[in-house]
Design a protein around this motif. Structure first.
Motif: not given
Length: 109
Positions: A84-108
């Motif tokens: 959960k901490s990893l995901m918080l950090g990754l989401d923060g990077i995505s919000q700060e720098y944008g989906k042009k540089f990082i995309t996060i997909l969650r799949q079941e």
């Protein structure tokens, strides 16, 4: 672009995570987005292995920007918190720098 695929079970429990690609935010060696994602990913997996003893299989190809971890069983509470901490950090990077540089997909799975 870095693509992160997070695999979860029907209850939202983490089953695995896969990182692929490079952010291309800056030249190699100066890419702070790539460095941040790499540090978060490697530190989280090392922490799970050392502090939690949860088992996982890991595959990596650093030059290609590839890292994958598949958890062998349901994660302990400590390992789940680290993820959960990893995901918080990754989401923060995505919000700060944008989906042009990082995309996060969650799949079941």
């Amino acid at each position: 672009m870095i693509k992160v695929v997070v695999s979860v079970d029907k209850d939202g429990g983490y089953k695995g995570i896969e990182f692929s690609g490079h952010a291309l935010f800056a030249d190699s060696g100066k890419d702070i987005v790539c460095a941040a994602v790499s540090i978060l990913a490697i530190n989280t997996l090392n922490s799970i292995e050392v502090f939690c003893k949860d088992e996982f299989d890991a595959y990596d190809e650093p030059k290609k920007g590839y890292l994958k971890a598949e958890f062998k069983s349901k994660l302990s509470d400590k390992a789940d918190l680290l993820m959960k901490s990893l995901m918080l950090g990754l989401d923060g990077i995505s919000q700060e720098y944008g989906k042009k540089f990082i995309t996060i997909l969650r799949q079941e799975v």
